[in-house]
Design a protein around this motif. Structure first.
Motif, PDB file in Angstrom:
ATOM      1  N   ILE A  74       0.900  -1.078   0.089  1.00  0.00           N
ATOM      2  CA  ILE A  74      -0.076  -0.049   0.201  1.00  0.00           C
ATOM      3  C   ILE A  74       0.844   1.362  -0.079  1.00  0.00           C
ATOM      4  CG2 ILE A  74      -1.716   1.358   1.186  1.00  0.00           C
ATOM      5  CD1 ILE A  74      -2.690  -1.138   2.190  1.00  0.00           C
ATOM      6  N   SER A  88      -8.177  -1.314   0.609  1.00  0.00           N
ATOM      7  CA  SER A  88      -6.558  -1.213   0.303  1.00  0.00           C
ATOM      8  C   SER A  88      -6.096  -2.502   0.333  1.00  0.00           C
ATOM      9  CB  SER A  88      -5.714  -0.078   0.739  1.00  0.00           C
ATOM     10  OG  SER A  88      -6.288   1.156   0.403  1.00  0.00           O
ATOM     11  N   GLU A 117      -3.582   6.252  -1.920  1.00  0.00           N
ATOM     12  CA  GLU A 117      -4.596   6.321  -0.944  1.00  0.00           C
ATOM     13  C   GLU A 117      -5.120   7.679  -0.925  1.00  0.00           C
ATOM     14  OE1 GLU A 117      -4.194   4.210   2.908  1.00  0.00           O
ATOM     15  OE2 GLU A 117      -3.993   2.431   1.728  1.00  0.00           O
TER      16      GLU A 117
END
Length: 230
Positions: free
Chosen positions: A4, A34, A48
């Protein structure tokens, strides 16, 4: 497993992988989506975002194939809901969109479709729907789980034109109410009672499946009602 990536970090990817940016203003939801995306070896999490400001900043700096975004995500510079989706389609026409929403209103779901979104998920759906929705959006095809189909079919065929079911007076009342004009003023200008105008608004909203003034405004933006107010 993919990693991520924090906001604004650009990463390289294999051409075989679909680059995904996830946006949601709830940290737990954002983390869950995610993680679901990152564990799929066909996807790469490109970043994100918690609002439309962060999302646009990411899209300006990171290569992205598909955006998975919450529908209601207030606080960003570029708004949320239909306003944000329409902006994303204009500004990033080659980036596909998956929308996650709690909406249960057929008129508003159709408005999301009209904004150019072909993959829509309910936030009540299982995470297992995320991957096929991303793949469908990337391929330019439609993905609606049963929960969304049930909403869309709640008030009739998908190709039904909502405006046709409204009388001219009902449509005019909705236009003016969506523009922010008080019912008392609408009544005065039309030489009718406030009770009559209120009843016409209520009937029209019921026909469209709209529950409140926020729904009405979102619907008016999507269908162009506001642009027709003189």
């Amino acid at each position: 497993m993919s990693t991520i990536v924090p906001v604004n970090v650009v990463i390289e990817r294999s051409d075989a992988m679909i680059r995904v940016i996830i946006a949601d203003d709830h940290p737990v939801v954002l983390a869950g989506i995610s993680r679901e995306v990152a564990q799929n070896d066909k996807f790469q999490v490109a970043g994100e975002a918690a609002n439309s400001t962060e999302l646009v900043k990411l899209l300006e700096s990171a290569a992205c194939d598909v955006v998975v975004t919450d529908y209601s995500m207030p606080g960003g510079r570029f708004g949320d809901g239909l306003t944000m989706l329409q902006m994303l389609r204009r500004r990033y026409p080659d980036t596909r969109i998956v929308v996650m929403t709690m909406l249960d209103n057929p008129a508003l779901i159709r408005s999301i479709q009209k904004a150019g979104v072909s993959a829509i998920l309910s936030k009540g759906d299982k995470l297992s729907h995320v991957a096929p929705a991303i793949q469908a959006a990337f391929g330019g095809t439609t993905y609606f789980p049963k929960s969304v189909w049930d909403v869309l079919n709640a008030d009739g065929p998908l190709n039904q034109q909502d405006e046709v079911r409204l009388s001219k007076r009902e449509l005019e009342v909705l236009r003016l109410c969506a523009s922010g004009m008080p019912i008392v003023e609408i009544a005065r200008n039309a030489n009718r009672s406030s009770k009559t105008i209120s009843a016409q608004k209520s009937v029209a909203m019921k026909k469209l499946g709209l529950n409140n003034d926020h729904d009405l405004y979102q619907y008016a933006v999507a269908t162009g009602l506001l642009s027709q107010v003189q």
